[in-house]
Scaffold this motif. Structure first.
Motif, PDB file in Angstrom:
ATOM      1  N   ASP A   1       0.876  -1.182   0.000  1.00 31.58           N
ATOM      2  CA  ASP A   1       0.000   0.000   0.000  1.00 31.58           C
ATOM      3  C   ASP A   1       0.910   1.229   0.000  1.00 31.58           C
ATOM      4  OD1 ASP A   1      -1.734   2.042   0.456  1.00 31.58           O
ATOM      5  OD2 ASP A   1      -2.711   1.140   2.200  1.00 31.58           O
TER       6      ASP A   1
ATOM      7  N   ARG B   1     -10.025   7.832  -6.461  1.00 30.33           N
ATOM      8  CA  ARG B   1      -8.705   7.739  -5.857  1.00 30.33           C
ATOM      9  C   ARG B   1      -8.746   7.027  -4.501  1.00 30.33           C
ATOM     10  NH1 ARG B   1      -5.842  13.411  -5.538  1.00 30.33           N
ATOM     11  NH2 ARG B   1      -6.778  13.654  -7.571  1.00 30.33           N
TER      12      ARG B   1
ATOM     13  N   ARG C   1      -0.031   4.433  -0.771  1.00 31.08           N
ATOM     14  CA  ARG C   1      -0.722   5.721  -0.700  1.00 31.08           C
ATOM     15  C   ARG C   1       0.021   6.669   0.248  1.00 31.08           C
ATOM     16  NH1 ARG C   1      -6.472   4.053   1.217  1.00 31.08           N
ATOM     17  NH2 ARG C   1      -5.128   2.666   2.400  1.00 31.08           N
ATOM     18  N   ASN C   2       0.156   7.903  -0.203  1.00 33.75           N
ATOM     19  CA  ASN C   2       0.822   8.950   0.586  1.00 33.75           C
ATOM     20  C   ASN C   2       2.273   8.612   0.924  1.00 33.75           C
ATOM     21  OD1 ASN C   2      -1.774  10.246   0.743  1.00 33.75           O
ATOM     22  ND2 ASN C   2      -2.274   8.793   2.369  1.00 33.75           N
TER      23      ASN C   2
ATOM     24  N   ALA D   1       1.984   3.170  -8.487  1.00 33.53           N
ATOM     25  CA  ALA D   1       2.325   4.536  -8.086  1.00 33.53           C
ATOM     26  C   ALA D   1       2.536   5.386  -9.330  1.00 33.53           C
ATOM     27  CB  ALA D   1       3.594   4.540  -7.231  1.00 33.53           C
TER      28      ALA D   1
ATOM     29  N   ASP E   1      -6.898   1.134  -5.560  1.00 29.22           N
ATOM     30  CA  ASP E   1      -6.175  -0.104  -5.300  1.00 29.22           C
ATOM     31  C   ASP E   1      -7.130  -1.272  -5.076  1.00 29.22           C
ATOM     32  OD1 ASP E   1      -3.439   0.232  -5.478  1.00 29.22           O
ATOM     33  OD2 ASP E   1      -3.254   1.076  -3.468  1.00 29.22           O
TER      34      ASP E   1
END
Lengths: 308, 151
Positions: free
Chosen positions: A185, A246, A187-188, A221, A250
């Protein structure tokens, strides 16, 4: 049957607040309440594709009840471990004017050793009839990454394939247990395990490193999905999607990939259907696709490029 | 009404007890889930019994009626007060060979079974394995819906 594991499910509240500003009064335009947690989302989309799905995890009172009812209403069988605390509520604030997405997440209820033991008992029972296990999302307090690794190990020991989507500590602990497909994961995140995620070559190197332990690895990504196994590698570009898409991109990617894996698809086909799922979800108002036709309608837009 | 079957109205939840689950834990689950009973399953999810609220009450306080003659039904309170009985196991108090029902039983057959046997919740099984439960509330909801549709 596909078994989805969401150790830290949630109720997701999505607020649409035009011209949202910090430290001042804001007026909500609309509020949507949905069951959430990565495994829950993946399960709902696999169900939309027609699969028989059993959803597991830890569920407390209040929001936990909402999540289970929503799953059952969708035709999913629930087998959650009942815990004493409250299931978390996560908040997302979408500002359509500024084009921003702000997320505020809770940690989740405290899980006791007894809860872990009860979960494990149910999990082992269900592995007997599972053809694929999806483990996705964060861990509530009291659940260590090693517990996740143990779940992967129990499944692979019974020749049940596992797809794992989680953050770095969970992924690192679980990779030695050899999930069939590993997707960190990201994200961010700007880096992962020392790899610079803004750089294509470094992302590919990361995917190859992950695939040394897992059967195959996905790195998603910078609007690109890299899918790598021991002897194949593909790159698929994922166009920018709307703010709602968004949140769950995933999850839709994973649902599409799992569907293709169960159908026995080759790596390129797994990637193609995954990204088609992501595109279908990005185009829907809830950020989830709701039928097989949704996904099939996007297949033609997906270009799978072999990588040397 | 004749067209509806257990599969259409059942609750697809697999919450279940094991033979060695502590009675205290069973009471906690009843309290949290607000259910009146849960199936007992083996390691393959095969239904091997059923534990009802009455089984727990008889274990903890055989004569726990209040002055009006109504059972005390606060399972949260019972779980806390259980003491020695809390160490007892589900296997000691469950009903073995409990009645089960399959998905293809119609609503009329299900209602009859529930009424004649005085049963509130029935495990639903496929090849002997638990796939959910069906309770009186599920039946009432289905009957209400049929009533609305036909009127």
């Amino acid at each position: 049957m596909i078994l989805t594991v969401t150790l830290n499910p949630s109720v997701d509240k999505v607020f649409e607040v035009p011209s949202f500003g910090l430290g001042r009064f804001n007026q909500v335009e609309s509020i949507e309440t949905q069951p959430g947690g990565k495994g829950v989302n993946v399960g709902l989309m696999l169900r939309a594709l027609g699969h028989e799905v059993v959803a597991m995890g830890f569920a407390g009172d209040g929001p936990g009840r909402f999540v289970q009812n929503a799953l059952r209403d969708a035709g999913i069988t629930t087998a959650f471990t009942v815990v004493n605390g409250k299931t978390r509520t996560n908040y997302a604030i979408i500002d359509p004017d500024a084009g921003t997405l702000t997320q505020v997440h809770q940690t989740g209820p405290e899980i006791s050793p007894d809860d872990l033991a009860a979960f494990r008992t149910t999990y082992e029972r269900l592995l007997g009839t599972a053809e694929h296990v999806v483990i996705a999302g964060s861990l509530p307090p009291g659940v260590e990454p090693t517990f996740c690794a143990e779940l992967v190990r129990l499944a692979t020991a019974r020749d049940v394939r596992v797809t794992l989507n989680a953050r770095e500590p969970i992924m690192a602990a679980s990779l030695p247990a050899r999930p069939f497909l590993a997707e960190p994961d990201l994200r961010n995140r700007e880096s992962y395990d020392g790899f610079d995620l803004t750089d294509h070559d470094e992302r590919l190197a990361l995917a190859r490193t992950l695939a040394e332990s897992a059967g195959s690895a996905v790195v998603n990504a910078e609007h690109e999905v890299l899918l790598v196994s021991a002897d194949e590698a593909y790159a698929i570009s994922v166009p920018t999607c709307g703010l709602r898409g968004r949140i769950r991109l995933d999850d839709a990617l994973i649902a599409g990939m799992v569907d293709a894996m169960i159908a026995g698809g080759a790596l390129a086909e797994i990637g193609r259907e995954g990204v088609a799922g992501a595109l279908a979800a990005a185009g829907s108002p809830t950020g989830q696709f709701t039928s097989r036709a949704d996904v099939e309608g996007c297949l033609a837009r997906v270009e799978v490029v072999p990588v040397a | 009404m004749p067209d509806r079957h257990v599969r259409d109205i059942m609750t697809r939840d697999l919450t279940a007890l094991s033979r060695d689950t502590a009675l205290r834990e069973a009471a906690r689950l009843f309290s949290m889930l607000r259910v009146t009973g849960l199936p007992v399953v083996d390691e393959h999810f095969k239904v091997i019994g059923f534990l009802s609220e009455a089984d727990i009450i008889s274990a903890v306080a055989p004569r726990s009626r209040d002055r009006s003659g109504i059972f005390v039904m606060d399972f949260g309170e019972i779980a806390r007060k259980m003491g020695a009985a809390g160490e007892a196991r589900v296997a000691d108090y469950m009903t073995e060979h409990a009645l089960t029902v399959t998905e293809d039983v119609d609503l009329l057959g299900l209602s009859e079974t529930m009424l004649t046997e005085g049963i509130k919740v029935l495990p639903v099984v496929r090849d002997g394995m638990l796939i959910g439960t069906v309770n009186r509330a599920d039946v009432c909801r289905a009957l209400m819906e049929d009533r609305w549709e036909s009127s």
